[in-house]
Design an enzyme around this catalytic site. Structure first.
Site, PDB file in Angstrom:
ATOM      1  N   CYS A 263     -20.548  19.573  26.671  1.00  0.00           N
ATOM      2  CA  CYS A 263     -20.514  18.236  27.283  1.00  0.00           C
ATOM      3  C   CYS A 263     -19.504  18.080  28.412  1.00  0.00           C
ATOM      4  O   CYS A 263     -19.862  17.830  29.557  1.00  0.00           O
ATOM      5  CB  CYS A 263     -20.250  17.182  26.206  1.00  0.00           C
TER       6      CYS A 263
ATOM      7  N   HIS B  62     -26.768  18.933  29.445  1.00  0.00           N
ATOM      8  CA  HIS B  62     -27.151  20.256  28.960  1.00  0.00           C
ATOM      9  C   HIS B  62     -28.307  20.061  27.994  1.00  0.00           C
ATOM     10  O   HIS B  62     -28.831  18.955  27.853  1.00  0.00           O
ATOM     11  CB  HIS B  62     -25.974  20.967  28.287  1.00  0.00           C
TER      12      HIS B  62
ATOM     13  N   HIS C 163     -17.112  11.679  29.296  1.00  0.00           N
ATOM     14  CA  HIS C 163     -16.255  12.664  28.636  1.00  0.00           C
ATOM     15  C   HIS C 163     -15.126  13.130  29.547  1.00  0.00           C
ATOM     16  O   HIS C 163     -14.768  14.320  29.539  1.00  0.00           O
ATOM     17  CB  HIS C 163     -17.086  13.844  28.138  1.00  0.00           C
TER      18      HIS C 163
END
Length: 588
Positions: A81, A329, A131
């Site tokens: 991530c 992803h 993130h």
């Protein structure tokens, strides 16, 4: 057999089906708005737009694809991530920005697409997950929500008390208390509510409200780039029951490739251990429940894509808005016996990538290898901007593909990937070019796949005796050794782990001050849309607009917010994006 060094001299017919439909933004015209929708952990090979036999119901994503440039071979820069997102926003590979794992901070001096677009006059807004570690804006002028993951070093270095010390590449098999495990699969199923549903509902509320507010503003106001980042379909594999029920009568397929644990490659074996899947293969019943919940979560994402598109349509913003859909992803979802991401196999590393702007380019399918690194230079080119060529940038603009005016060079069909996160004990690198995928790591045997002939990646050709394949392999080995100093990267990763461990140990003592982003909003008063407000009515930067309390809002501004589309004094609809003549409009 195709050479890894030479790409076709011209794009295929799927790239040339029609010319652009308009002119690219001129310097004296208003730049288009941008809506960039990111989903989390999307297994691109399973989507119907890439696999017509897929049972996953995504009508809104399919409709968007029908009017988009669809990149069928797009990859993340790192299959985890935080590194994937840091590389995506910056256009730089993880080794360039120190994006090693889920607790690696990106330097405040690293330019992102938010910086580049803001320089071009855009209001850059983020709703949802990104993130970021440490600094939480990285060029975004507004964040409408907090993040769903912590913004500090604890995500990687915090441990179960009994462990006693930090995990690192010296302890690759150690399972972290917060990390993926078998429970996501074994406990899969429907729910009424989850933490992720709560988060994505907030993301959608704030994003929708932003778009409606933008529609109410004068068309001459700053263009915006809104990034809508959802946390679904990321595990845990649970979804609201209506989405679970969508697949009640659907034949959920089991994974197509099942590799016994003893036959796995070394990296895959490590992944099984760190995810507590070694010697604990989930039963088929649990696998089917997990995949069904994941399919439902993708349908949930699809519904939210549809909501965004409906707002753009009903507010007459579609013609002047670039829409992008992608993911950070993928997810192996049981293929090869693997779950989640963290490898360079197709399910983990490939992502969807759709770019739609029918006003300027027609729909097309583009089969060449591209990367999410390419989004930054592509966005800059799409809005007619400029990027300082002296600054580091690994991405390559996709504009030639979109314009169907490509004279291909090898860089347009080559993707580099770098991974240094959980499950590996040394840098794990990937080169994707033409039909080939080459994976190399000092700790593991190399891998070479011809995806045109072997799309399931079942036959490692690294030891092939075919002279042509052997040359392809040798060329990749030489290229990797020139590109990456593996020992230096290894040392840098270990140094980063150790310094973050020291800082976390210190910051965990005494009063803890978190780095998580806190939106500056509440129900009574907030700075929501303050950037628009400052631009349009020149309020001071520290002024606070009030959302609903009539006595606290200038009446003209309240009326402007309250009515859309705008109307005149007799209730007749006025052109959208025009506040003048609106009842109670500013300066009327």
């Amino acid at each position: 057999m195709e050479s890894p060094e030479i790409a076709p001299s011209t794009p295929p017919s799927s790239c040339n089906n029609s010319p652009p439909t308009g002119q690219w933004p001129a310097a004296n015209t208003r730049k288009p708005n941008i809506v960039y929708i990111i989903a989390d952990q999307v297994a691109a090979p399973l989507l119907r737009l890439h696999n017509p036999s897929s049972p996953i119901k995504t009508p809104h994503i399919d409709a968007l694809a029908a009017k988009s440039a669809v990149f069928t071979s797009a990859y993340c820069a790192s299959p985890l991530c935080a590194p994937a997102r840091a590389s995506m926003v910056s256009g730089q590979l993880p080794t360039k920005i120190g994006a090693w794992d889920n607790a690696s901070p990106m330097g405040v001096e690293v330019p992102t697409y938010a910086h580049s677009l803001r320089k071009e006059g855009y209001l850059t807004v983020l709703a949802g997950k990104m993130h970021f570690i440490g600094e939480q804006l990285h060029g975004f002028e507004e964040r409408l929500t907090t993040d769903i993951y912590p913004g500090d070093f604890g995500w990687y270095v915090a441990l179960q008390e009994q462990m006693g010390e930090s995990p690192s590449w010296d302890e690759p098999d150690r399972h972290l208390e917060w990390f993926h495990n078998t429970s996501s699969v074994l406990q899969a199923g429907p729910c009424i509510r989850s933490n992720q549903l709560d988060f994505d509902e907030e993301v959608m509320y704030q994003s929708s409200r932003f778009l409606y507010q933008a529609a109410r503003r004068d068309a001459k106001d700053r263009p915006f780039c809104l990034t809508v980042s959802l946390t679904h379909p990321h595990d845990p594999y649970t979804i609201h029951k209506p989405y679970w029920d969508m697949y009640e009568d659907v034949d959920i397929p089991l994974p197509e490739v099942d590799i016994p644990e003893e036959e796995q490659d070394p990296h895959s074996k490590r992944l099984l251990r760190v995810c507590l899947l070694a010697d604990h293969k989930p039963p088929n019943e649990a696998v089917l429940r997990a995949r069904r919940a994941y399919f439902g979560a993708l349908s949930y994402v699809d519904d939210n894509v549809g909501k965004i598109m409906k707002i753009l349509e009903e507010c007459a913003m579609m013609d002047d808005t670039i829409v992008i859909f992608s993911a950070d992803h993928g997810d192996m979802l049981g293929e090869r016996g693997l779950w989640y991401k963290m490898s360079w196999f197709e399910g983990s590393a490939r992502v969807p990538l759709l770019i739609s702007y029918p006003k300027l380019f027609s729909p097309k399918t583009i089969p060449y290898n591209v990367s999410t690194l390419d989004l930054l230079p592509t966005l800059v080119d799409l809005v007619g901007g400029s990027f300082d060529q002296r600054l580091p940038l690994d991405g390559v603009s996709l504009l030639p593909y979109l314009k169907s005016q490509l004279t291909l060079n090898p860089h347009h069909d080559t993707v580099f990937g770098e991974y240094a996160g959980e499950g590996t004990i040394a840098p794990l690198m990937m080169i994707r070019r033409g039909p080939w995928k080459f994976v190399t790591c000092p700790a593991d045997p190399p891998q070479l796949f011809n995806l045109k002939k072997d799309p399931k990646e079942l036959h490692n050709l690294a030891l092939s005796h075919d002279p042509i394949v052997a040359k392809v392999f040798g060329d990749f080995v030489d290229e990797a050794s020139r590109r990456w100093n593996f020992q230096a990267i290894h040392d840098e990763v270990l140094q980063s782990q150790r310094t973050r461990r020291l800082c976390w140990d210190a910051l965990s003592k005494g009063r803890y001050e978190g780095w998580d982003y806190q939106p500056k909003v509440d129900d009574a008063k907030e700075k929501y849309m303050i950037s628009y407000t400052r631009t349009s009515v020149r309020e001071p930067a520290d002024s606070v607009g009030y959302r609903y309390i009539r006595s606290s809002v200038p009446l003209d501004e309240l009326e402007l917010r309250a009515r859309y589309p705008p109307v005149d004094a007799m209730g007749r609809e006025l052109p959208r994006g025009r506040a003048k003549d609106n009842a109670g409009a500013y300066n009327e």
